[in-house]
Design a protein around this motif. Structure first.
Motif, mmCIF file in Angstrom:
data_model
loop_
_atom_site.group_PDB
_atom_site.id
_atom_site.type_symbol
_atom_site.label_atom_id
_atom_site.label_comp_id
_atom_site.label_asym_id
_atom_site.label_seq_id
_atom_site.Cartn_x
_atom_site.Cartn_y
_atom_site.Cartn_z
ATOM 1 N N GLY A 1 0.780 -1.234 0.000
ATOM 2 C CA GLY A 1 0.000 0.000 0.000
ATOM 3 C C GLY A 1 0.805 1.273 0.000
ATOM 4 O O GLY A 1 0.327 2.323 0.389
ATOM 5 N N SER A 2 2.052 1.189 -0.455
ATOM 6 C CA SER A 2 2.898 2.376 -0.431
ATOM 7 C C SER A 2 3.938 2.325 -1.553
ATOM 8 O O SER A 2 4.589 1.304 -1.747
ATOM 9 C CB SER A 2 3.611 2.467 0.921
ATOM 10 O OG SER A 2 4.389 3.617 0.995
ATOM 11 N N GLY A 3 4.063 3.432 -2.288
ATOM 12 C CA GLY A 3 5.129 3.557 -3.272
ATOM 13 C C GLY A 3 4.808 3.098 -4.677
ATOM 14 O O GLY A 3 5.643 3.232 -5.570
ATOM 15 N N LEU A 4 3.632 2.584 -4.925
ATOM 16 C CA LEU A 4 3.318 2.037 -6.246
ATOM 17 C C LEU A 4 3.261 3.110 -7.319
ATOM 18 O O LEU A 4 3.826 2.942 -8.406
ATOM 19 C CB LEU A 4 2.009 1.250 -6.199
ATOM 20 C CG LEU A 4 1.581 0.584 -7.505
ATOM 21 C CD1 LEU A 4 2.664 -0.331 -8.058
ATOM 22 C CD2 LEU A 4 0.279 -0.170 -7.299
ATOM 23 N N SER A 5 2.622 4.209 -7.057
ATOM 24 C CA SER A 5 2.520 5.276 -8.053
ATOM 25 C C SER A 5 3.896 5.816 -8.445
ATOM 26 O O SER A 5 4.190 6.004 -9.625
ATOM 27 C CB SER A 5 1.637 6.413 -7.541
ATOM 28 O OG SER A 5 1.544 7.433 -8.503
#
Length: 71
Positions: A55-59
């Motif tokens: 839930g963190s860093g994908l974009s």
């Protein structure tokens, strides 16, 4: 399809779906992009799956590594 937890609170990503050789990512405007082993590369897709689950860093990862490598 799973809801992206967006732990930092500023991601444009809303949902994702993980499949064997691809990940599908939905953005706030409702558009989805499919990143496959064939087009984006196995390493990148597998890293994206990990980031989606956490839930963190994908974009940021998409922007920096596979921005235009979607199917």
């Amino acid at each position: 399809m799973e809801k992206y937890s967006n732990k930092r609170g500023n991601s444009p990503i809303t949902y994702f779906q993980i499949e064997n050789d691809r990940i599908i990512v939905w953005f706030k405007e409702g558009k989805s992009y499919t990143y496959s082993h064939l087009k984006a590369g196995r390493h990148h897709v597998e890293q994206m799956k990990t980031l989606a689950r956490t839930g963190s860093g994908l974009s940021a990862y998409i922007t920096q590594n596979v921005r235009f490598k979607y199917d």
